[in-house]
Motif scaffolding. Structure first.
Motif, PDB file in Angstrom:
ATOM      1  N   LYS A 180      -3.885  -1.316   5.080  1.00 42.48           N
ATOM      2  CA  LYS A 180      -2.821  -0.921   4.018  1.00 42.48           C
ATOM      3  C   LYS A 180      -3.692  -0.756   2.709  1.00 42.48           C
ATOM      4  CE  LYS A 180      -2.462  -5.921   3.672  1.00 42.48           C
ATOM      5  NZ  LYS A 180      -1.562  -7.154   2.838  1.00 42.48           N
ATOM      6  N   LYS A 181      -4.531   0.073   3.125  1.00 44.77           N
ATOM      7  CA  LYS A 181      -5.366   0.569   1.900  1.00 44.77           C
ATOM      8  C   LYS A 181      -4.669   1.213   0.637  1.00 44.77           C
ATOM      9  CE  LYS A 181     -10.135   1.415   4.430  1.00 44.77           C
ATOM     10  NZ  LYS A 181     -10.884   2.540   4.732  1.00 44.77           N
ATOM     11  N   CYS A 201     -11.463  -7.311   0.755  1.00 44.88           N
ATOM     12  CA  CYS A 201     -11.394  -6.031   1.221  1.00 44.88           C
ATOM     13  C   CYS A 201     -11.587  -5.105  -0.144  1.00 44.88           C
ATOM     14  CB  CYS A 201     -10.098  -6.649   1.603  1.00 44.88           C
ATOM     15  SG  CYS A 201      -9.939  -4.843   2.326  1.00 44.88           S
ATOM     16  N   PHE A 202     -12.460  -4.196   0.469  1.00 44.33           N
ATOM     17  CA  PHE A 202     -12.257  -2.945  -0.518  1.00 44.33           C
ATOM     18  C   PHE A 202     -10.991  -2.406  -0.127  1.00 44.33           C
ATOM     19  CE2 PHE A 202     -16.534  -5.267  -1.484  1.00 44.33           C
ATOM     20  CZ  PHE A 202     -16.860  -5.132  -2.622  1.00 44.33           C
ATOM     21  N   GLY A 203     -10.731  -2.120   0.724  1.00 40.78           N
ATOM     22  CA  GLY A 203      -9.535  -1.461   0.433  1.00 40.78           C
ATOM     23  C   GLY A 203      -8.103  -1.606  -0.365  1.00 40.78           C
ATOM     24  N   LYS A 262      -7.989   8.805  -2.666  1.00 37.50           N
ATOM     25  CA  LYS A 262      -8.779   8.274  -1.604  1.00 37.50           C
ATOM     26  C   LYS A 262      -8.793   7.411  -1.620  1.00 37.50           C
ATOM     27  CE  LYS A 262     -12.377  11.819  -1.377  1.00 37.50           C
ATOM     28  NZ  LYS A 262     -12.260  12.655  -0.294  1.00 37.50           N
ATOM     29  N   ARG A 263      -8.669   6.863  -0.310  1.00 36.95           N
ATOM     30  CA  ARG A 263      -8.639   5.183   0.152  1.00 36.95           C
ATOM     31  C   ARG A 263      -8.973   4.375  -0.449  1.00 36.95           C
ATOM     32  NH1 ARG A 263      -4.824   5.451   4.226  1.00 36.95           N
ATOM     33  NH2 ARG A 263      -4.831   3.558   4.157  1.00 36.95           N
ATOM     34  N   HIS A 264      -9.128   3.689  -1.638  1.00 39.25           N
ATOM     35  CA  HIS A 264      -9.947   2.967  -2.517  1.00 39.25           C
ATOM     36  C   HIS A 264      -9.086   2.566  -3.663  1.00 39.25           C
ATOM     37  CE1 HIS A 264     -12.244   5.915  -4.157  1.00 39.25           C
ATOM     38  NE2 HIS A 264     -11.750   5.903  -5.120  1.00 39.25           N
ATOM     39  N   PRO A 265      -8.997   0.864  -4.296  1.00 40.45           N
ATOM     40  CA  PRO A 265      -8.250   0.896  -5.137  1.00 40.45           C
ATOM     41  C   PRO A 265      -9.231   1.542  -6.518  1.00 40.45           C
ATOM     42  CG  PRO A 265      -8.767  -1.282  -4.275  1.00 40.45           C
ATOM     43  CD  PRO A 265      -9.963  -0.080  -3.488  1.00 40.45           C
TER      44      PRO A 265
END
Length: 716
Positions: A80-81, A65-67, A89-92
């Protein structure tokens, strides 16, 4: 245009292996990238040292998952990003893209992005090269966009296995096509068929391809799937990547600004699908957003938004590449009928007249196997035209007399990934063989030292080692089966890394090699035969300085395997590069054309039409003409620093013209000819113990003549 097995152009899934360990400690965490315990993927220092595109491809290969970088779901449904430590922001954090953040700063008031947009942000990268058909090259930048949008294509047999590609919605094609390499990654039903294809460049051309059924497609951010009609495979889709509309395109026009958040940035995937009007649901416009006169318009289909028209307000319509689509396809079925139907249809025909064959008709029939057409029946492709244009503009003669030519890339100066690590791995395999085989070691470094001494290769200076554009070519040595004492180092330009190779980006050009039948027939015409060879032909044509870093390789200085490998680069066209035969044949014909007004017509024609790659064969009517031809051909080739050697003739006077050490045999009389192989010249005319039939039967005589020609075909 005949479809052959395609080159690997599209994105390939990297088969990374997941390491799992059995442990009694349930809290142990194993990083899927470095295979070490104690940290998660987002905190792995190893993955942060790799380029962003490598991280993205790794996540795609592992189906993460890219989140949250977990398996089992997509970022759109992720609850659960992770929060990026750089931009909040909401990403790894390991998937953070600085370039995308900088670009977003100029976007005025856009709506909040969907979770899939974060995934699109991370997938943005450099443009891969594409093969393009039906194109006209001009000298300005591209300002047009078309109905090209990203989609997920899958098979109904395995709907969870999806491939991301760009799709061209083509209202002028009555058939849908898919890239062959994309089709290979889908679990679907395939069947071999022949198509009758009509385009702007060819008419009614029958091509073999695969027919695929049960394919479906959905938009980049949509879940609705559209079933595709039967799709046919092609080697490439004729589309220019600069015609793909993005959010930047929308921001250039006031009436399209509100679409900026609905168009993803340029994604790193191929234009792998062409959807024709036989799939009307995919082309059906749901909404149309138009502006003033002569302004681009946007349309919404079930696959997403696209922008059609001029992408810049400068109104410059002189596009770099003009792509014309008008495709008519008809599936060609076998002519043969089932045996049952044949028995039901009986026709009787009675002929009372018989057409007599004239002597001319008989001669044409007998010579049909040895005819050489001046014009090829197959039309010249647009890639061949591009190759010839690059060669004609790029060929130059250096101060030392050698000609240099560019590497004919499909797109100018492609940005290839750094494959030095892959080259080091191949070098370690070579090192093991060099250590266990002493003869191989000596022959190998004798060859390498020779090309460096001759100036065919050079060590890369320290200040150029970090050049951004570079490609490392693995190499290995091979022995000729008939010359076990001689090694040739082959550079593997087809070696793939991250789904691409150097050969994937090179144009092969038209077939400039003279037909073997034509060369042999002209060789048998005269009484005095001559054969020769161009010494090290490929290495006599140099590569321009700007392209030499694409030909880097690793090797040890002076054969010292205990030292660190150094970085070298080739300065000449290589054995193993897909473009080398075309480049060298073009160079040889260019040299001959430059000597039209300086040398005799026979000499120029011999260089142009008497060579099969680097082996020259011809025959003349007299000894004087042969001697003149030998002298002039050597002088003509010297103008381009080519060395003709190994001259062989069946006439002693012609053989004596050359240095005795430079020819393989002297003249032969009629009696000796029966006991020999006639001419001991280049390898492709050599065969030991040639059987000569003594019987005078016609079939046996023809068989003996055929054996004379057979070695030419077997060994070449």
């Amino acid at each position: 245009m005949e479809i052959s097995k395609p080159k690997q152009l599209c994105n390939q899934v990297i088969q990374a292996k997941m390491l799992t360990t059995n442990s009694y400690n349930t809290n142990t965490v194993t990083c899927p990238f470095c295979k070490r315990n104690g940290h998660i993927l987002d905190k792995c220092f190893k993955i942060t040292e790799t380029p962003l595109q490598d991280r993205i491809k790794f996540a795609q290969a592992e189906k993460l998952c890219f989140g949250c970088l977990e398996r089992g779901h997509r970022s759109k449904k992720c609850d659960k990003k992770s929060t990026c430590e750089k931009c909040q922001k909401r990403h790894p954090t390991c998937l953070h893209n600085d370039a995308f953040i900088e670009r977003n700063r100029v976007i005025p008031a856009v709506s909040e992005k969907s979770p899939d947009d974060d995934e699109a942000d991370a997938e943005e990268g450099d443009k891969p090269s594409v093969a393009i058909s039906n194109r006209v090259t001009q000298a300005t930048s591209s300002t047009l966009t078309s109905s090209i949008l990203p989609v997920w294509v899958s098979s109904k047999n395995d709907p969870d296995r999806e491939v991301l590609v760009y799709a061209l919605l083509d209202s002028q094609s009555d058939t849908s096509f898919i890239l062959d390499e994309v089709a290979q990654g889908l679990d679907t039903n395939k069947s071999k068929v022949n198509l009758r294809l009509s385009t702007m460049s060819t008419k009614s051309t029958v091509i073999p391809c695969d027919k695929l059924v049960n394919l479906q497609v959905r938009g980049y951010n949509d879940e609705k799937r559209i079933t595709l009609p039967p799709v046919y495979t092609r080697e490439f889709i004729p589309v220019n990547r600069s015609h793909i509309p993005t959010s930047e395109t929308a921001l250039k026009w006031p009436h399209l600004e509100k679409l900026a958040d609905k168009l993803p940035p340029l994604l790193e995937c191929e234009v792998g699908l062409l959807i024709g009007y036989n799939c009307q649901q995919a082309l059906l416009p749901r909404k149309v957003l138009a502006g003033k006169e002569n302004q681009p318009y946007a349309q919404l289909t079930d696959l997403g938004w696209s922008i059609v028209g001029c992408s810049s307000q400068s109104q410059n319509h002189n596009d770099v590449i003009g792509t014309s689509h008008r495709i008519i396809v008809c599936e060609v079925f076998p002519v043969s009928q089932p045996a049952v139907e044949l028995k039901q249809q009986v026709h009787f025909e009675c002929r009372t007249e018989v057409k007599e064959a004239s002597p001319t008709d008989v001669i044409k029939a007998l010579e049909s196997d040895f005819s050489e057409h001046a014009i090829d029946d197959n039309p010249v492709s647009q890639e061949d035209i591009l190759f010839m244009s690059k060669m004609t503009k790029g060929i130059k003669q250096k101060n030392d007399g050698h000609y240099e030519l560019p590497l004919p890339f499909k797109t100018d100066n492609p940005n290839l990934p750094n494959n030095k690590q892959s080259a080091e791995h191949r070098l370690s395999s070579l090192e093991r063989r060099l250590k266990r085989d002493e003869k191989y070691y000596k022959d190998y470094f004798k060859f390498m030292n020779d090309i460096i001494t001759r100036g065919d290769a050079e060590k890369v200076p320290e200040h150029e080692l970090n050049n951004k554009t570079a490609w490392y070519i693995p190499h290995h040595g091979v022995y000729h089966p008939h010359k076990p004492e001689k090694i040739r180092v082959v550079f593997d330009c087809s070696a793939h890394f991250q789904g691409t190779s150097l050969n994937d980006h090179l144009l092969t050009g038209p077939d400039l090699t003279n037909t073997l039948v034509g060369v042999l027939c002209r060789f048998r015409k005269g009484l005095v035969a001559i054969m020769c060879d161009v010494e090290r032909m490929f290495h006599q044509f140099h590569v321009i300085k700007e392209h030499q870093d694409y030909l880097r390789f690793l090797s040890w200085d002076k054969g010292n395997l205990n030292s660190e490998p150094s970085v070298y680069r080739m300065k000449v066209h290589l054995f193993g590069a897909a473009s080398s035969p075309g480049c060298c044949n073009f160079g040889l014909k260019h040299i001959s054309s430059q000597g039209r007004n300086k040398f005799s017509k026979e000499t120029v024609e011999f260089i142009q039409r008497g060579f099969y790659v680097d082996d020259g064969l011809t025959s003349v009517t007299s000894t004087a003409k042969a001697i003149q031809l030998v002298k002039e051909s050597r002088e003509l080739c010297k103008t381009g620093n080519l060395h003709l050697h190994k001259f062989v003739s069946n006439n002693k006077e012609v053989s004596s013209v050359e240095n005795p050490a430079d020819h393989a045999s002297m003249g032969l009389n009629a009696a000796q000819l029966k006991e020999s192989n006639w001419l001991k010249g280049p390898d492709f005319l050599w065969k030991k113990d040639l059987p000569i039939k003594k019987e005078k039967l016609k079939g046996q005589i023809l068989n003996s003549v055929q054996v004379m020609h057979t070695p030419c075909i077997q060994n070449k």
